[in-house]
Design a protein around this motif. Structure first.
Motif, PDB file in Angstrom:
ATOM      1  N   SER A 169      -0.286  -5.443   3.554  1.00  0.00           N
ATOM      2  CA  SER A 169      -1.134  -4.745   2.717  1.00  0.00           C
ATOM      3  C   SER A 169      -2.299  -5.907   2.651  1.00  0.00           C
ATOM      4  CB  SER A 169      -0.750  -4.152   1.798  1.00  0.00           C
ATOM      5  OG  SER A 169       0.378  -2.728   2.112  1.00  0.00           O
ATOM      6  N   ALA A 208       0.928  -0.674   0.250  1.00  0.00           N
ATOM      7  CA  ALA A 208       0.128  -0.334  -0.005  1.00  0.00           C
ATOM      8  C   ALA A 208       0.984   0.888   0.011  1.00  0.00           C
ATOM      9  CB  ALA A 208      -0.746  -0.144   1.711  1.00  0.00           C
ATOM     10  N   TRP A 265      -2.268   5.626   4.240  1.00  0.00           N
ATOM     11  CA  TRP A 265      -0.960   5.211   3.395  1.00  0.00           C
ATOM     12  C   TRP A 265      -1.534   6.067   2.199  1.00  0.00           C
ATOM     13  CZ3 TRP A 265      -3.073   5.688  -2.127  1.00  0.00           C
ATOM     14  CH2 TRP A 265      -4.171   5.488  -2.575  1.00  0.00           C
ATOM     15  N   ASN A 316      -5.527  -2.135  -2.596  1.00  0.00           N
ATOM     16  CA  ASN A 316      -3.668  -2.094  -2.664  1.00  0.00           C
ATOM     17  C   ASN A 316      -3.830  -1.743  -4.347  1.00  0.00           C
ATOM     18  OD1 ASN A 316      -0.616  -3.237  -0.955  1.00  0.00           O
ATOM     19  ND2 ASN A 316      -0.986  -2.162  -3.562  1.00  0.00           N
ATOM     20  N   ALA A 366       0.507  -6.606  -2.283  1.00  0.00           N
ATOM     21  CA  ALA A 366      -0.066  -6.579  -1.359  1.00  0.00           C
ATOM     22  C   ALA A 366       0.001  -8.210  -1.070  1.00  0.00           C
ATOM     23  CB  ALA A 366      -1.589  -6.680  -1.386  1.00  0.00           C
ATOM     24  N   TRP A 421      -2.986   0.746   6.918  1.00  0.00           N
ATOM     25  CA  TRP A 421      -3.954   0.962   6.329  1.00  0.00           C
ATOM     26  C   TRP A 421      -4.610   2.831   6.249  1.00  0.00           C
ATOM     27  CZ3 TRP A 421      -4.709   0.249   0.941  1.00  0.00           C
ATOM     28  CH2 TRP A 421      -3.964  -0.296   0.945  1.00  0.00           C
TER      29      TRP A 421
END
Length: 732
Positions: A78, A49, A438, A228, A74, A435
């Motif tokens: 992620s 990410a 990001w 992602n 990912a 997350w």
């Protein structure tokens, strides 16, 4: 504030209607570009990410960007999160607790300064959560999260703050969640309170007999791997050269010792020849594997700057939780948060936080699975006994906890990510974070790079990422109005699709969903038994799971042609999420995935066998299933249902007790065989009278309070005291 929130929503909808979906290059086209000798402005190493976000941010500013990832986008942290996009409630609470604690009186000015940094970080989290939920509605959704109050006074107090012990009785938690709503500008659904009677209706799986009332607040949720991928492909659509399975073999340096590129190799082709990629600036975005990248440029004797915090998640059948609501336990036996969430039609439980070493394919610790099962039982109704065999899948992700080895002060302490610049080789690395942020991390990284590189600053414009939606929201030929709330209905009607399939396609591909269906094999689409819709071949056609897994074979072909899928594991773990939902179903689907990919890519029989074996190893390493693997387990505790099952299996006559041979067999069934000496010691503990008979309550109490269990629990306490067990649940 309500008016302003509605006005913002209208502006966002107008923005989404103005966006047109762009075609992005294929993986082969990007590999050709990498090999062409083009000198990029920025080379990003890492395609999670953060790395994909940095590539997108820099490309949107007008720089020429390449991004290489050693495995799949990912494939690491992620894709292994708790799937939440949260606005920093934990940071806010800890900041307030610290501000109003007696220790802050020693230096009020420093305490206020520290809280101001936390406050700014939390407001940033709200902004980023708003961006994800408003600008990318096809990938995200709001989820209500229940906080059960089982006592009027909590002791020990939450966050070790004595006044918080009165939170349930005073309504302090209810007021906090209202303040949380206020900070979002009321863009999120409003928090509320449920009585125990209403909780019984809304969340019947809870043990409502113990509950005084339930506070409910809202957070964002998403399908992390698909998000992602969307970030990476959005970067590619705007011109970034994005490639997965492109491993860096060594770094390149100019005559001054400054990094100017990397030698890479295409890992998708056995025996491929390495080639060089040149760039003016190199950025590492390796997450928990950052130190491994630093070794390429600084040597093997570097001092590590990233600690790994490992988190385990399990997936249970949908009947363990409602489809529309989650729950959080803010006081687990380890002092961390535990979420119980509806995800992709099933129940997701996690996470744990244990210090670990970075490993891309870390085996799922059986002890951690058992810990999560035991914690589940605290709030669930006694009528629901979670069994070990109910664990449909489990995985282990590693969150990076980083510090800056080149920092001269602590000015970055208010952020939960680190951007570090090497003073001699010119390489920048970014690590940490969560997350939700990001995009903020990517913007911060590019800002700092431009501050230090005048040649790049002269080429770059201002940040545009906050106003740029990810792919899947724009207009397409089939959806000329772009994304709207009834897109799944429209898709279902136009293609005679089952509604669960239409919803799945829209939530993963947005306005590109119609293109996915065009990859269905000719002649394979037939009428359903009911005659209400057409049947597109599904990836897993198990009789009991047909409606539970809406993944289509057409998605495999689409992923190979459009989404850079190289390995069958890419399909089963990240393009679809079958391995995360049902590891057994993923392994059963593997032969068909290999067959379809082989047909698309022209694999011969030897290559198909090779790809099957590689994918099987990866799936077995990354995911656990209903059958426990106790080979390396240390914590012997087991859920009550499993212990009872083993006891009853040996008590065939129903006498209600077991003799020593029965105890030995039950221990073997539970995965921890006993030696003769251990059996003799166990009988002395369970049967002090020496009658040779052990009842189930005595067996259960002994089994879950063994010396081994106590030893591990004490080790957890010591680790927490030493700071090894974190209580941060940001990423997981």
């Amino acid at each position: 504030l309500g008016y302003q929130a509605q006005k913002r929503r209208d502006l966002v909808h107008e923005k989404l209607r103005s966006v047109e979906e762009k075609r992005f290059p294929t993986r082969d086209e990007n590999l050709q570009r990498l090999r062409s000798g083009e000198v990029f402005d920025v080379l990003v190493i890492g395609g999670g990410a953060t790395g994909a976000g940095v590539a997108m941010e820099a490309q949107l500013r007008g720089l020429h960007v390449a991004c290489v990832e050693q495995e799949d986008f990912a494939s690491g942290t992620s894709s292994k999160s708790t799937k939440l996009l949260w606005a920093g409630s934990r940071y806010l609470v800890k900041g307030l607790v610290k501000l109003f604690s007696p220790s802050s009186l020693k230096d009020p000015q420093a305490s206020l300064h520290e809280f101001y940094g936390t406050w700014r970080m939390v407001l940033g989290c709200f902004r980023e959560r708003g961006y994800m939920l408003e600008m990318n509605p096809h990938l995200t959704n709001w989820v209500p999260i229940a906080v059960p109050m089982v006592k009027w006074i909590i002791w020990p107090p939450p966050f070790d703050y004595p006044p918080a012990a009165l939170g349930p009785a005073t309504g302090l938690f209810v007021l906090f969640f209202k303040f949380y709503d206020f900070l979002s500008g009321f863009t999120a659904p409003s928090s509320y309170v449920m009585s125990s009677a209403r909780a019984q209706d809304e969340f019947p799986q809870l043990d409502t007999r113990r509950i005084k009332y339930v506070s409910v607040f809202y957070e964002g949720m998403h399908n992390d791997a698909r998000t992602n991928l969307s970030i990476a492909f959005t970067a590619a659509a705007h011109g970034a050269c994005m490639t997965n399975y492109t491993q860096v073999k060594r770094m390149l340096f100019d005559s001054s010792g400054v990094a100017c590129g990397a030698e890479v190799v295409d890992m998708s082709e056995p025996g491929a020849t390495p080639f060089q990629v040149r760039a003016r600036k190199v950025i590492y975005a390796g997450g928990p594997f950052t130190d491994g990248l630093r070794e390429l440029s600084e040597g093997k004797d570097i001092k590590p700057v990233v600690n790994g915090s490992g988190g385990t998640h399990i997936v249970l059948p949908q009947y363990y939780g409602p489809r529309h609501m989650g729950m959080v336990d803010m006081q687990t036996s380890r002092g961390s948060f535990l979420f119980f969430l509806p995800w992709e039609g099933y129940t997701l439980v996690g996470t744990t936080d244990v210090k670990t070493k970075p490993d891309l394919h870390h085996e799922v610790p059986e002890d951690e699975i058992q810990y999560l099962i035991n914690e589940c039982e605290k709030y669930l109704s006694p009528n629901l006994q979670v069994r070990r065999r109910d664990v449909m899948s489990a995985w282990y992700g590693i969150r990076p906890l980083a510090f800056d080895p080149h920092a001269h002060d602590e000015s970055s302490a208010s952020r939960d990510h680190v951007v570090s610049h090497h003073p001699t080789n010119g390489i920048t690395f970014v690590s940490g974070g969560k997350w939700t942020t990001w995009r903020e991390m990517a913007e911060d990284t590019v800002d700092q790079v431009l501050e230090r590189h005048e040649d790049l600053r002269s080429l770059a414009g201002p940040s545009r990422s906050l106003e740029t939606p990810l792919i899947g929201t724009g207009r397409t030929e089939f959806f000329p109005d772009g994304y709207h709330e009834n897109l799944a209905v429209r898709l279902s009607q136009e293609f005679d699709l089952a509604h669960d399939v239409a919803q799945h396609l829209v939530r993963n591909y947005g306005t590109r969903a119609a293109e996915v269906l065009s990859f269905a094999e000719e002649g394979s689409v037939k009428g359903s038994r009911s005659g209400l819709y057409k049947h597109y071949p599904r990836l897993y056609e198990g009789a009991a799971a047909t409606t539970g897994y809406p993944y289509l074979e057409a998605e495999v072909r689409y992923a190979v042609a459009r989404e850079y899928a190289v390995s069958p594991a890419d399909i089963l773990a990240r393009r679809t999420r079958l391995a995360f939902l049902n590891s057994t179903a993923a392994l059963l689907s593997l032969p068909r995935v290999v067959q379809i990919m082989g047909d698309c890519l022209g694999w011969d029989e030897a290559r198909r066998r090779l790809e099957y074996e590689k994918a099987e190893r990866v799936l077995n390493a990354d995911f656990a299933g209903p059958v426990p693997n106790k080979q390396r387990a240390e914590l012997r505790t087991a859920c009550t249902a499993d212990v009872k099952s083993a006891f009853d299996m040996m008590d065939r006559r129903g006498r209600g007790y077991l003799s020593p041979p029965g105890i030995e067999a039950a221990a073997q069934e539970l995965g921890f065989p006993l030696t003769k000496d251990e059996l003799a010691e166990a009988m002395r503990e369970m049967d002090p009278a020496g009658r040779g008979e052990v009842t189930f309550p005595a067996f259960l109490a002994w089994w879950n309070s063994s010396e081994e269990s106590h030893a591990i629990k004490e080790e957890f306490k010591r680790s927490r005291a030493a700071g090894f067990l974190t209580t941060r649940s940001s990423m997981f």
